[in-house]
Structures are given as C-alpha cells and as structure tokens.
Design an enzyme around this catalytic site. Structure first.
Site, PDB file in Angstrom:
ATOM      1  N   CYS A 266      11.459   6.080  31.325  1.00 28.26           N
ATOM      2  CA  CYS A 266      11.114   6.554  29.985  1.00 28.26           C
ATOM      3  C   CYS A 266      11.397   8.055  29.840  1.00 28.26           C
ATOM      4  O   CYS A 266      12.536   8.457  29.696  1.00 28.26           O
ATOM      5  CB  CYS A 266       9.659   6.195  29.665  1.00 28.26           C
ATOM      6  SG  CYS A 266       9.284   6.236  27.905  1.00 28.26           S
ATOM      7  N   ASN A 308       8.136   2.612  24.846  1.00 30.99           N
ATOM      8  CA  ASN A 308       7.346   3.568  24.079  1.00 30.99           C
ATOM      9  C   ASN A 308       8.065   4.905  24.130  1.00 30.99           C
ATOM     10  O   ASN A 308       7.835   5.708  25.034  1.00 30.99           O
ATOM     11  CB  ASN A 308       5.936   3.708  24.651  1.00 30.99           C
ATOM     12  CG  ASN A 308       5.212   4.910  24.061  1.00 30.99           C
ATOM     13  OD1 ASN A 308       5.502   5.326  22.937  1.00 30.99           O
ATOM     14  ND2 ASN A 308       4.296   5.489  24.814  1.00 30.99           N
ATOM     15  N   GLY A 310      10.082   8.036  21.474  1.00 33.94           N
ATOM     16  CA  GLY A 310      10.534   8.523  20.180  1.00 33.94           C
ATOM     17  C   GLY A 310      11.764   9.387  20.280  1.00 33.94           C
ATOM     18  O   GLY A 310      12.273   9.860  19.266  1.00 33.94           O
ATOM     19  N   HIS A 358       9.885   0.342  30.280  1.00 36.76           N
ATOM     20  CA  HIS A 358       8.810   0.297  31.275  1.00 36.76           C
ATOM     21  C   HIS A 358       8.878  -0.984  32.098  1.00 36.76           C
ATOM     22  O   HIS A 358       8.331  -2.016  31.691  1.00 36.76           O
ATOM     23  CB  HIS A 358       7.448   0.379  30.584  1.00 36.76           C
ATOM     24  CG  HIS A 358       7.142   1.716  29.989  1.00 36.76           C
ATOM     25  ND1 HIS A 358       6.365   2.651  30.630  1.00 36.76           N
ATOM     26  CD2 HIS A 358       7.532   2.287  28.827  1.00 36.76           C
ATOM     27  CE1 HIS A 358       6.275   3.744  29.886  1.00 36.76           C
ATOM     28  NE2 HIS A 358       6.981   3.539  28.778  1.00 36.76           N
ATOM     29  N   GLU A 360       7.212  -1.619  34.610  1.00 36.52           N
ATOM     30  CA  GLU A 360       5.884  -1.888  35.169  1.00 36.52           C
ATOM     31  C   GLU A 360       4.906  -2.452  34.144  1.00 36.52           C
ATOM     32  O   GLU A 360       3.716  -2.584  34.437  1.00 36.52           O
ATOM     33  CB  GLU A 360       5.306  -0.593  35.751  1.00 36.52           C
ATOM     34  CG  GLU A 360       4.627   0.331  34.751  1.00 36.52           C
ATOM     35  CD  GLU A 360       5.541   0.959  33.708  1.00 36.52           C
ATOM     36  OE1 GLU A 360       5.042   1.478  32.697  1.00 36.52           O
ATOM     37  OE2 GLU A 360       6.773   0.925  33.895  1.00 36.52           O
TER      38      GLU A 360
END
Length: 405
Positions: A266, A308, A310, A358, A360
């Site tokens: 990320c 997640n 932006g 992600h 995980e």
C-alpha cells in the site's frame, strides 16, 4: 433519519457537512461532538472493525456503503492496532443488537470508548454517488451541541480542515518504541519493518513465514536499520500523501542501492515508486473495500483484493522501463481492472517488489496471500551480487519514465 420504536429514546441529531456545502441530516452514532476529515467510502460488506483499527484511515471520515453495519459487534482479537484511527464513521442502518459468539462489545460502545464521532440514518448511497462524481473532499460530522450551530458556522469549520494532499501522518500512527516478534517455524532471516501504520495481521503473516520481525518507528534512520543487521526491509501501509514522506523515500533508495531485499504494501508501494523515480498523484475518490479486481500480469490471472488508498504511482502499466533514479529495470506487475491504476511494481535488477493492496486482509479476500511466500523465497534466494554492486556504484539516472526525484 432512522425510525425509533416506541419506548426507545431517540439519539441526538447529527449532520454530515461536505466541503461543497452538501448536507445530510441523521442521528448521532458513537461519540457525540464534532469531527473533521476527508470523507471517503469503503465498499466492504464486512470487516468494519479491521477498517476502523487500520491506521491507514487516520485523517479520514469513513463511510460504509453496505447498509447494515454492526451485526457482529467487536472483539479484542480482531483489533489491527492499538486503537481506532478513523476521524469519523458514517453508516446507514446500525445494528440494534449484536449477534455473534465472538463479540465482546457492540460497535457503538467501542466508537464511544475510542471517541469516534459518527452519524447514522443517512442515505449513504446518495453520498457515495456524490463523492464518485465530485471526488473525496473535506467534511465534518456535527452532533449534540455542535449540531445546533448554524449551517454557515458548520461549513466554515469544515473548510478549515486539513487537505490530505501534502499531509504526513506516519509519525502520528507509528510505534514510538521498537518491538519484535519471533519467527514461526523455519527461520528465514531478520526483517526490519518500518511502521508507517502497520496492521497486526501483516506482522503475524511475516512471522508465520519465517521472519524474525523487528518493528521500528517511522523516524528510524538508515543507521538504525543497518544496526539491526536485517536481512530484509518491509514498508507498511499508512495514511497521508507519499509526496510528504521524502525522508522515507531517501532511506529506501539508499538501502535498495545496497541490495537489501524489499517488500512494500500500500503506502510502501507508493514509496517504492517514488524511490524508483516515478511520481505519485491523488485519485479522485480512491480504492477502499474488500472487492477490488486487480490483474496480475505475472501470473496471468485476476485477484480480488482488499484496498485502502487515495494516492497512486504514476508509471506505465505495460513494458519494462529504466528507473528514473538509476535503480535498474522496473515493470508494473499489477493494475486495477476498474481504472488501470498501478497496483504493483517489481524491480528486475534488485530484490524488491510491492503491491498497492492488502494481501493480509483479515476479513478477506485471501487471493494474494502467496505474496508472503514469494518474498520469503526472494530473501532466501538473494539476488545477483554483481548487479546490486553495479547499481550501488552507478547513481546516474537513466531513461526517464516518470518524475525525477
């Protein structure tokens, strides 16, 4: 607003105010008061506890697009960090009771305990459609006494809030003291994890794949990492603008030149992109949820991923290019099937790769868990020593395919 059965006291009034003046009136949910942040939406139908305790959501007001939230309550085992980090929480229909054998408390009770101001009973579909058109923006939730402020006062408060662009939040969410986890099973080596907002699940997976995990603060230096005598480096997820974390970019660039194996998730993908010399940019409304389709070019298959973020890396999704910062050949390994956003990078002359999503994800999906195996084998096998040494000595940028740093 949600209808209240006879005999039950109605919650206080609350209002969600967007930067462009749009207003949505509902009921207070969780803590009562005022909160400001960037409003974003998450499309996961479950996993709200993971979302709220993910440090990547610091600075943001999170709205769940699934209409019914809170059914399974919360527990202590599923906490991804030491606290809830979201600046605010928006739902349509909060569960009236908890129904799960693992639940210890209700979601509402934990929101109050962590002082997370929320709102319920609004048309989250309408808010989502508006954000998809107008983009993520500053917002505020006002409840209790703050709900009685004039519309002008509330909007003025929202517009004084911080923009996410240019914001560095890693020191807010990072650990202040180093700590470690023992390797599980066969020990592969020692890994330095730079905590930019790391999740508990990530650390457990790394340990289960044979790494002795040493978590270090975001303020750590190159010398701190060298002193650990680590065999590999990991950059975690985290909040904020990658362009505001230049010290982490320079640290990574230095260790890549020394040939240290690297894996980033990320935020760690964005920082690898910048270390390689590519630019980053802010997405209109980002990718958030546990149902994001990604094309894995290496394996030739679709992976459904949890995301997640932006911000994204500005790199060509086809072909092999030379790193603008002189770190050898690079290719994009994954991209989003929704909008072609870069979702993964791989260095071809260094032992380094990263993904934007992600692997995980505790609530699933688990399509990408194999990446931990891939990194274990990368560290175990090493890299061609002569290639690493040549890159260490030659710091002259080559072909520019992106933003020179």
């Amino acid at each position: 607003m949600t209808s209240i059965p006879h005999g039950i006291t109605a919650p206080p009034l609350a209002v969600l105010v967007l930067e462009d003046g749009r207003r949505f009136v509902g009921d207070a949910y969780g803590a009562v008061g005022r909160t400001l942040g960037e409003v974003v939406f998450s499309t996961g139908m479950t996993g709200y506890q993971e979302t709220l305790t993910d440090p990547s959501y610091a600075g943001q007001i999170v709205m769940m697009t699934a209409p019914h939230i809170g059914n399974t309550g919360v527990n202590d085992e599923d906490m991804e960090s030491r606290q809830m980090w979201a600046n605010g929480f928006v739902v349509r229909d909060p569960a009236r009771r908890v129904s799960n054998f693992r639940a210890k408390r209700s979601l509402d009770a934990d929101l109050v305990a962590h002082n997370i101001v929320g709102i319920s009973g609004i048309d989250t579909r309408a808010v989502t459609r508006h954000i998809r058109s107008a983009g993520a923006m500053r917002a505020g939730i006002f409840s209790g006494a703050d709900a009685k402020l004039s519309e002008e006062e509330q909007l003025a408060a929202v517009r004084t809030g911080q923009e996410m662009s240019g914001l560095n939040l890693s020191t807010l969410v990072s650990t202040t003291e180093p700590y470690s986890l023992e390797a599980v099973g066969e020990r592969i080596g020692k890994m330095a994890v730079l905590d930019l907002g790391v999740k508990r699940s990530t650390l457990l997976y790394l340990a289960e794949h044979g790494f002795e995990v040493h978590v270090i603060p975001a303020s750590s230096t190159v010398d701190d990492i060298r002193a650990l005598r680590a065999d590999a480096l990991f950059y975690s997820n985290g909040p904020g603008d990658p362009a505001a974390s230049e010290e982490h970019v320079e640290l990574l660039r230095t260790l890549l030149r020394e040939g240290m194996p690297y894996f980033g998730i990320c935020f760690g993908n964005q920082l690898l992109g910048r270390a390689l010399g590519f630019g980053t940019y802010k997405l209109p409304f980002g990718h958030r949820g546990i149902n994001q389709p990604v094309w894995d070019k290496v394996q030739g298959r679709v992976e459904i991923t949890a995301q997640n973020h932006g911000f994204a890396v500005d790199a060509p999704i086809e072909g092999v290019v030379d790193s603008p910062s002189g770190l050898g050949r690079v290719e994009v390994t994954h991209y989003s099937l929704n909008d072609n956003v870069v979702e993964g990078l791989r260095c071809l002359d260094l032992p380094a790769f990263s993904v934007q999503y992600h692997p995980e994800a505790a609530a699933g999906p688990h399509d990408a868990l194999h990446l931990f195996d891939r990194f274990r084998e990368l560290v175990r096998g090493g890299v061609d020593a002569s290639s690493a040494q040549n890159l260490k000595n030659d710091k002259t940028p080559s072909v520019t395919n992106g933003e020179n740093q």
